[in-house]
Design a protein around this motif. Sequence first.
Motif, PDB file in Angstrom:
ATOM      1  N   PHE A   9      45.785 125.787  63.357  1.00  0.00           N
ATOM      2  CA  PHE A   9      44.531 125.835  64.285  1.00  0.00           C
ATOM      3  C   PHE A   9      44.861 126.623  65.198  1.00  0.00           C
ATOM      4  N   ASP A  10      43.940 126.955  66.177  1.00  0.00           N
ATOM      5  CA  ASP A  10      44.172 128.143  67.299  1.00  0.00           C
ATOM      6  C   ASP A  10      44.435 127.340  68.573  1.00  0.00           C
ATOM      7  N   VAL A  14      41.990 124.722  71.968  1.00  0.00           N
ATOM      8  CA  VAL A  14      41.947 123.193  72.375  1.00  0.00           C
ATOM      9  C   VAL A  14      41.562 123.105  73.909  1.00  0.00           C
ATOM     10  N   LYS A  15      40.924 122.202  74.159  1.00  0.00           N
ATOM     11  CA  LYS A  15      40.402 122.143  75.449  1.00  0.00           C
ATOM     12  C   LYS A  15      40.484 120.664  75.982  1.00  0.00           C
ATOM     13  N   HIS A  16      40.764 120.634  77.105  1.00  0.00           N
ATOM     14  CA  HIS A  16      40.881 119.252  77.830  1.00  0.00           C
ATOM     15  C   HIS A  16      42.041 118.264  77.449  1.00  0.00           C
TER      16      HIS A  16
END
Length: 162
Positions: A9-10, A14-16
């Motif tokens: 994955f990048d 990824v947020k939060h």
Amino acid sequence: VHDFAFFKFDPAAVKHMPLVELPLAPDEAESASEIVIIGNNAGEKCSIHRTTLARLDRNAPTYSRSGYNDFNTFYFHSASGTTGGSSGAPVLNLKGNAVALNAGGKVGTSAGFFLPLDRVARALKLLQASQPVPRGTLQMVCTHQTFDEARRLGVPDEIENE
């Protein structure tokens, strides 16, 4: 046959939530050492089990006579009390390094079984180098035997000294 997977994955996507890398340290597993299993035990969002590695040489557990069972590897064992939901969870030593993956438990007991990371680390290195991961079987099942049993079967004492 060993049940594990890798996800690519990048990290920037990824947020939060902060990302944390768990170093793979298969050689740091030691009998009688304290470990921590972080997973989703029994459907809970986050559970943390602290226990002690009892064995590093247990034959692969038999989960079912008619279902999936692993073979040709040794498992680690402890009285972790982990249940469904924690499969694949990291097993960490007190340095925070991953030494195994939680694989399963024995119903009605606190016995927990962990897949050692040596084959996982090997497969990851091959994938990172864009190399294929060789797979296959010799069409036989190997089991761990004590030196006493090996000696009874004719293995010379000099082999144990090596």
